[in-house]
Design an enzyme around this catalytic site. Sequence first.
Site, PDB file in Angstrom:
ATOM      1  CD1 TRP A   1       8.065 -14.934  21.373  1.00  0.00           C
ATOM      2  CD2 TRP A   1       9.635 -16.537  21.227  1.00  0.00           C
ATOM      3  NE1 TRP A   1       9.225 -14.342  20.937  1.00  0.00           N
ATOM      4  CE2 TRP A   1      10.209 -15.300  20.844  1.00  0.00           C
ATOM      5  CE3 TRP A   1      10.424 -17.680  21.198  1.00  0.00           C
ATOM      6  CZ2 TRP A   1      11.547 -15.192  20.463  1.00  0.00           C
ATOM      7  CZ3 TRP A   1      11.756 -17.568  20.815  1.00  0.00           C
ATOM      8  CH2 TRP A   1      12.305 -16.327  20.465  1.00  0.00           C
TER       9      TRP A   1
ATOM     10  CG  ASP B   1      13.346  -3.102  24.852  1.00  0.00           C
ATOM     11  OD1 ASP B   1      13.480  -2.146  25.627  1.00  0.00           O
ATOM     12  OD2 ASP B   1      13.118  -4.267  25.234  1.00  0.00           O
TER      13      ASP B   1
ATOM     14  CD1 TRP C   1       1.273  -1.906  23.511  1.00  0.00           C
ATOM     15  CD2 TRP C   1       0.191   0.024  23.256  1.00  0.00           C
ATOM     16  NE1 TRP C   1       0.430  -1.760  24.581  1.00  0.00           N
ATOM     17  CE2 TRP C   1      -0.248  -0.583  24.442  1.00  0.00           C
ATOM     18  CE3 TRP C   1      -0.368   1.248  22.876  1.00  0.00           C
ATOM     19  CZ2 TRP C   1      -1.228  -0.017  25.264  1.00  0.00           C
ATOM     20  CZ3 TRP C   1      -1.337   1.805  23.691  1.00  0.00           C
ATOM     21  CH2 TRP C   1      -1.752   1.183  24.872  1.00  0.00           C
ATOM     22  CG  ASP C   2       6.902  -5.668  22.531  1.00  0.00           C
ATOM     23  OD1 ASP C   2       6.131  -6.641  22.488  1.00  0.00           O
ATOM     24  OD2 ASP C   2       8.132  -5.756  22.333  1.00  0.00           O
ATOM     25  CG  MET C   3       1.313  -6.922  26.612  1.00  0.00           C
ATOM     26  SD  MET C   3       1.044  -8.690  26.860  1.00  0.00           S
ATOM     27  CE  MET C   3      -0.220  -8.659  28.072  1.00  0.00           C
ATOM     28  CG  ASN C   4       8.002  -8.343  25.133  1.00  0.00           C
ATOM     29  OD1 ASN C   4       8.024  -9.135  24.212  1.00  0.00           O
ATOM     30  ND2 ASN C   4       8.298  -7.068  24.984  1.00  0.00           N
TER      31      ASN C   4
ATOM     32  CB  CYS D   1       4.455  -5.804  18.978  1.00  0.00           C
ATOM     33  SG  CYS D   1       5.820  -6.922  19.312  1.00  0.00           S
TER      34      CYS D   1
ATOM     35  CG  ASP E   1       9.678 -11.515  18.764  1.00  0.00           C
ATOM     36  OD1 ASP E   1       9.362 -10.495  18.127  1.00  0.00           O
ATOM     37  OD2 ASP E   1       9.750 -11.546  20.014  1.00  0.00           O
TER      38      ASP E   1
HETATM   39  C1  DGJ Z   1       9.499  -8.382  21.519  1.00  0.00           C
HETATM   40  C2  DGJ Z   1       9.179  -7.883  20.141  1.00  0.00           C
HETATM   41  O1  DGJ Z   1       8.397  -8.803  19.457  1.00  0.00           O
HETATM   42  C3  DGJ Z   1      10.481  -7.583  19.413  1.00  0.00           C
HETATM   43  O2  DGJ Z   1      10.219  -7.214  18.087  1.00  0.00           O
HETATM   44  C4  DGJ Z   1      11.212  -6.520  20.150  1.00  0.00           C
HETATM   45  O3  DGJ Z   1      10.487  -5.321  20.112  1.00  0.00           O
HETATM   46  C5  DGJ Z   1      11.450  -6.949  21.585  1.00  0.00           C
HETATM   47  N1  DGJ Z   1      10.262  -7.381  22.223  1.00  0.00           N
HETATM   48  C6  DGJ Z   1      12.067  -5.830  22.387  1.00  0.00           C
HETATM   49  O4  DGJ Z   1      12.193  -6.151  23.696  1.00  0.00           O
END
Ligand code: DGJ
Length: 742
Positions: free
Chosen positions: A200, A368, A478-481, A527, A549
Amino acid sequence: MPIQVNQEQLEFHLYNDSVSYIFRVLEKSRQLEHLYFGKRIHHRESFTHLIEREIRPSTNMFEGDHTSSMEHIKQEYPSYGSTDFRYPAHAILREDGSHITNFTYDSYRIIKGKKTLANLPATYVENEEEADTLEIELVDDVLRCRLILSYTIYQNRSVIARNAKFINEGTETYYLDQAMSMNVDLADDQFDMVHLQGAWAREGHVETKRLSKGIQSIYSNRGASSHVFNPFFALKRLNANEHQGEVYGFSLVYSGNFLAQVEVDTYNVSRVNMGINPYRFKWKLASSESFQTPECVMVYSDQGLNGMSQTFHKLYRERLVRGHWRDKVRPILINNWEATYFDFNEDKVLDIAKTARNLGIELFVLDDGWFGKRDDDTSSLGDWFEYEEKLPNGIDGLSEKVEALDMQFGLWFEPEMVCKDTKLFEEHPDWILSTPERRASHGRNQFVLDFTRGEVVDYIFDLMDKIISKSKISYIKWDMNRHITEAFSQSLPADQQGEVFHRYILGVYDLYERLIKKYPEILFESCAGGGARFDPGMLYYAPQTWTSDDTDAVERLKIQYGTSMVYPLSAIGSHVSAIPNHQVGRHASLDTRAAVAYFGTFGYELDITKLTETEQQKVKEQVAFFKEKRALIRDGEFYRLSTPFENNETTWMVVNEEKSEALVGYYKVLAKPNEAYNRVKLTGLDPDRLYEVNGETTYYGSELMNIGIILAGNYIDRADEYWGQEHPGDYQSRLFHLKALS
Ligand code: DGJ
């Protein structure tokens, strides 16, 4: 005709002007022998003179025959256990516990153009003249399984695209334990393996290591292609570099668990294969069912790594990305994430949008925190309806106000996730991936929805659709964390749990496809906590990807340099952010932050209302500059000139097709006193044309490419001026705009 078949000997030669790929059917075993992949060679009636067969101590397939050891034969799609001891391309488990397969040649067919892959992303053609496809059918008579190996050769690209498909034509049920997308056995091991490694906030770091005996691999077992390795690697000749020499590139059009490996055997043969990671993969294939592997794109370059990258860039930009946005320049955006994080309301975001619009920015993206009761990362994912206290007029109201500013509006979603405090979780606690009787691990306080289930995908589609259909949304991030743990679906029987990872990503693709169909004009940016899903699979749905990020300009030199190995600048999400930078605390100038972000999709991610008037004026100029140059940046040939991984200086450039215009980015991380003289040697220009550099000095292309831009000043008789000048300090950058004089 780029695919030639010798009907008698059953030899196949796929070629165009730059590349040749040759294989044949073995006389006795009827399996496939690989003969050559590389620079275009002459076509001949037969290539049997390329066969290498010697008597070696080994096990052999046929009694009385001492040269039928598959261990000594270079192959196309090998199996393990019948005289080959290397790692195979496929493995099938029968109900009796046996694993041996024997796929023998059955037939071939040549198709004009290229087929699409059912439910999977893939490169494509727009008309049949662009490519030809060779399909080889093999059959295992015992399993009554048909295997179709597909090879596409493009007319004007140094590319072979491969995939494999298994069809159960019998009555028995069996299990695919391994089904790679491609295998190629290269004749020697004189290569460096180049790949992208990271974590990350430091994705895309280029790693190079010499091939050695045994297996070297990169992989993901995280449910996404991941920050750790990208589904790409190159094999470059030891004397090859960015500009010259032979390079083979391999890229998997897939966003889930993958494996790419090179096994150098004791005879120095390099077995390369790539596909879905076999670890924890097991696919049940019942009678008349089929399994389609993802596509693997193989590129050959005799012009070093830049040559390989340019082939990938063009192919992915023109024939992987689809739809409305494929050929369009992308809007310059401002995203509120690093400006406000979760702490915003309608007034605040409108303030940002208004200021941005006045400076020429075209799209405002609300990140977000707009839904449920989301004030931090502990809650609300899955409750995709507006947080009224922050947005009393809803997303529809806000988006209308933004559009009234003559600006487009974009919105963030994280569709695959759920937090426990939501209506969604309360109603459907069994909709998360988790193993019975075991704790479900969280990541960023969130759990992974079971996208293997159609009803879950339907539910999320409906929620998103409600918001999108009532609002004016031009862009979706469209995120995925988090990654997948305790991978188990409550809806699948025991003998199909090995399908969870692949079915999950098919669910993600399905949701994308449905949204794109319904909203073809929305620009998607994928994303995954930055670049954890920067892969070709995603590009098929989302034309651009948030690269990392880490928005620090100096860190981005490495990240963007590495990412450009495979992905075009039109896909590389890049923003100017605040100082001190939020990830590393660095203070790079506004000029340098922009000079790095220009080489991507370009946007801003800071509280623009807090900039001084002078800074805002500078932003205005940057936005105007990018608007002028964005077509060049989007469509030009990108060259990496000097690497941040080895140097204090990084240089890269982009040149248009006509070689009449170019933009060069030069970056110097640390300032040095009394330095050696420095020149920036360019490439890709027309040697005979005269170029004006930054509207001042003129140089011939031949001078720029052989001597370079002279960076030292010319202070003859002006010592006072020289000593009196201010030192620019660390994190400097310079841009050179080249325009050919007619
Ligand atoms: C991770 C993304 O990479 C960021 O740019 C941002 O959208 C955050 N999540 C929001 O929680």
